[in-house]
Write an enzyme that holds these catalytic residues in place. Sequence first.
Site, short mmCIF file in Angstrom:
data_model
loop_
_atom_site.label_atom_id
_atom_site.label_comp_id
_atom_site.label_asym_id
_atom_site.label_seq_id
_atom_site.Cartn_x
_atom_site.Cartn_y
_atom_site.Cartn_z
N LYS A 1 -1.51 -9.45 3.06
CA LYS A 1 -0.96 -9.01 4.25
C LYS A 1 -1.69 -7.86 5.20
O LYS A 1 -2.48 -7.22 4.56
CB LYS A 1 0.56 -8.21 3.95
N ASP B 1 -1.07 -6.27 0.01
CA ASP B 1 -1.09 -5.41 1.21
C ASP B 1 -2.53 -5.16 1.37
O ASP B 1 -2.95 -4.24 0.50
CB ASP B 1 -0.21 -4.45 0.95
N ASP C 1 0.70 -1.22 -0.11
CA ASP C 1 -0.04 -0.01 0.10
C ASP C 1 0.76 1.38 -0.03
O ASP C 1 0.24 2.24 -0.09
CB ASP C 1 -1.11 -0.04 1.19
N SER C 2 2.29 1.14 0.07
CA SER C 2 3.26 2.05 -0.41
C SER C 2 2.76 2.73 -1.74
O SER C 2 3.44 3.82 -2.20
CB SER C 2 4.54 1.72 -0.16
N GLU D 1 8.61 -4.36 10.75
CA GLU D 1 9.23 -3.02 10.20
C GLU D 1 9.73 -2.02 11.52
O GLU D 1 8.84 -1.70 12.34
CB GLU D 1 7.93 -2.36 9.55
N GLU E 1 -1.82 -5.42 8.59
CA GLU E 1 -0.82 -4.78 9.53
C GLU E 1 -1.73 -5.04 10.74
O GLU E 1 -2.87 -5.16 11.05
CB GLU E 1 -1.09 -3.34 9.23
#
Length: 288
Positions: free
Chosen positions: A112, A83, A44-45, A181, A114
């Site tokens: 993925k 993501d 999602d960057s 991270e 978070e």
Amino acid sequence: MSKITINDIIFKKGKEKIIMLTCYDYSFAKILDTLNIDMILVGDSLANVVLGLPQTRLVSFKEMFNHMVAVAKATTKSLVVLDMPYVCYQKDPKKSLYYAEKFLKSGADAIKIEWFNRCPYVVKTLIKNKIPVMGHIGLTPQTVHLLGGFKVQGKDLIGARNLINQAKILEDLGVFSIVCECIPWQLARFITKNVKIPTIGIGAGKYCDGQVLVLYDVLGLYKEKRPKFVRVYKDIGEEIKKALEYFIFDVKNKKFPTIDESFSMKNKEWLNLLKVKDASIKKQHSKI
Ligand code: KIV
């Protein structure tokens, strides 16, 4: 080489370092596909490096979906990890399965997630429905406002214990790997030693089972924020600029395109066209 599986990733723990890179489009994915990259993360960057949004949590389902489909089309070997965008699970955790299934049906191999307060519920729901899940702990950019900004996480006893707990919970729930991270290398090493699944580090030191970086950072394409853990392997941003300067020069100086870069028509057709053109010009004149 055949397509990497979830079991291949788990099997590599302690034997071989795991490679993951982000990717957001078809042409880059084609290049990545020629290399030995275990996992491609449609991160999602995307929000920051491609769409110019200030926060990753602002990226939409549709944006992530379209980019994921493009990457999956070009990828024959690496495992494609999607993501999950904030809107698809953190906003309303009950909708997570609906969105995850949409991503999986259209080319993603895994999702993925978070860490956030309802993370265990979401992970449990997805895994119960046979969706492979990768966890993400430490600095979780979608909820960075709750973490005091872009700061190293788990630097003190309480913070470190929290992250160890999160890793253990995710392992027990059945995730196949965990991204760590921006945490101290000592903590990343401890977590890596104490879970049976691979850890993938970003700003977490060398003891993780694998490493991930943002492709646009590695290639020097995104210059707005450059954390300490980024290594720019080649500044292709500068090379792109140079190439485009040549293009501008050639157009201005009539050096592009050459006759070889142009299409031509047969002389006979050209003469016919001239006749038609003359006739139509005459017609126009007679009207006046
Ligand atoms: O979106 C992203 O780029 C990530 C990082 C862990 C690489 O989640």
